[in-house]
Design a protein around this motif. Sequence first.
Motif, PDB file in Angstrom:
ATOM      1  N   UNK A   1       8.953  24.074  -2.770  1.00 18.98           N
ATOM      2  CA  UNK A   1       9.720  23.654  -3.941  1.00 18.98           C
ATOM      3  C   UNK A   1      10.821  22.660  -3.602  1.00 18.98           C
ATOM      4  N   UNK A   2      11.254  22.621  -2.356  1.00 20.16           N
ATOM      5  CA  UNK A   2      12.165  21.539  -1.951  1.00 20.16           C
ATOM      6  C   UNK A   2      11.462  20.192  -2.108  1.00 20.16           C
ATOM      7  N   UNK A   3      10.214  20.137  -1.668  1.00 22.11           N
ATOM      8  CA  UNK A   3       9.454  18.885  -1.762  1.00 22.11           C
ATOM      9  C   UNK A   3       9.119  18.561  -3.213  1.00 22.11           C
TER      10      UNK A   3
ATOM     11  N   UNK B   1       0.776   5.987  -8.580  1.00 20.00           N
ATOM     12  CA  UNK B   1      -0.457   6.655  -8.204  1.00 20.00           C
ATOM     13  C   UNK B   1      -0.328   7.543  -6.983  1.00 20.00           C
ATOM     14  N   UNK B   2       0.433   7.112  -5.991  1.00 20.51           N
ATOM     15  CA  UNK B   2       0.621   7.925  -4.783  1.00 20.51           C
ATOM     16  C   UNK B   2       1.366   9.207  -5.124  1.00 20.51           C
ATOM     17  N   UNK B   3       2.365   9.096  -5.959  1.00 18.67           N
ATOM     18  CA  UNK B   3       3.115  10.273  -6.396  1.00 18.67           C
ATOM     19  C   UNK B   3       2.197  11.247  -7.135  1.00 18.67           C
ATOM     20  N   UNK B   4       1.331  10.706  -8.003  1.00 17.35           N
ATOM     21  CA  UNK B   4       0.417  11.560  -8.769  1.00 17.35           C
ATOM     22  C   UNK B   4      -0.530  12.331  -7.854  1.00 17.35           C
ATOM     23  N   UNK B   5      -1.162  11.636  -6.910  1.00 19.83           N
ATOM     24  CA  UNK B   5      -2.150  12.300  -6.063  1.00 19.83           C
ATOM     25  C   UNK B   5      -1.505  13.314  -5.120  1.00 19.83           C
TER      26      UNK B   5
ATOM     27  N   UNK C   1      -0.148  19.325  -3.888  1.00 19.16           N
ATOM     28  CA  UNK C   1       0.863  20.362  -3.670  1.00 19.16           C
ATOM     29  C   UNK C   1       0.821  21.431  -4.756  1.00 19.16           C
ATOM     30  N   UNK C   2       0.488  21.029  -5.986  1.00 21.36           N
ATOM     31  CA  UNK C   2       0.524  21.978  -7.085  1.00 21.36           C
ATOM     32  C   UNK C   2      -0.571  23.031  -6.992  1.00 21.36           C
TER      33      UNK C   2
ATOM     34  N   UNK D   1       1.614  26.162  -8.183  1.00 21.73           N
ATOM     35  CA  UNK D   1       1.444  26.676  -9.539  1.00 21.73           C
ATOM     36  C   UNK D   1       1.515  28.205  -9.572  1.00 21.73           C
ATOM     37  N   UNK D   2       1.022  28.838  -8.513  1.00 23.83           N
ATOM     38  CA  UNK D   2       1.117  30.295  -8.445  1.00 23.83           C
ATOM     39  C   UNK D   2       2.585  30.725  -8.464  1.00 23.83           C
TER      40      UNK D   2
END
Length: 240
Positions: A99-101, A162-166, A171-172, A176-177
Amino acid sequence: MEPSAPKPAKRGRPPKVRLSKREPLAHQAAAHLRDLIIRGEMVPGSRIPERELSERIKVSRTPLREALKLLERDGLIEILQNRGARVISFTVEEARELFEVIAGMESLAAQLAAQRITDDELAQLERLHAQMLEHYRNRDKDPYFDVNSRIHDLVVDLSGNGILRSTHADLMLRARRGRYMAIMKPARWSQSVAEHEGLMEALRARDPEAARRVWQLHLNHTGETVCAVLQEQAVETTAG
């Protein structure tokens, strides 16, 4: 804007299994199993009953085993030689680092979105935000979580990077859990809704710094809550 007082919480129901002929069975099975793990129906450390799941989601053992390999790649399970598969535990340290990232990534996304968002895109977010508030008032936990996740993903999409999206999508799969754990805490749930409203105010004003600040705080709070929940679970396990 303060969120309306919610009704008593409703117990979440697992989503219905709907398999499509257009997507490979293994990918559909993986999506369904991933959802069970996120929502805590398959708890960390538990074995994965292949035969039972095969019957439940109506797929043969071959695509189910392919699905398990996909989940192992996602870091959600581990496949043990001659011992089947089990759900990987989510540790406090992992949650903190994760979550820091994510807080840094999503706050950057919110900042970029505030700079680039169009009127139509803002209207799309407004509709999702209204749906989320309605689910919150009704204490519909699972529908709330689904819409909430769509909002987070859409903010990242609206960053136009796009890089941020991928990177965020990868990571999610793990985070998400943890986010689902966070809404188990009533006080955090209420706080989270108020923070979402803060983001909407910043986006309406096209204020990049305000959007970045409120979303950084929002994800930091979520990470802190996830770590607290995991610590409580660890104490309960030790005491038991």
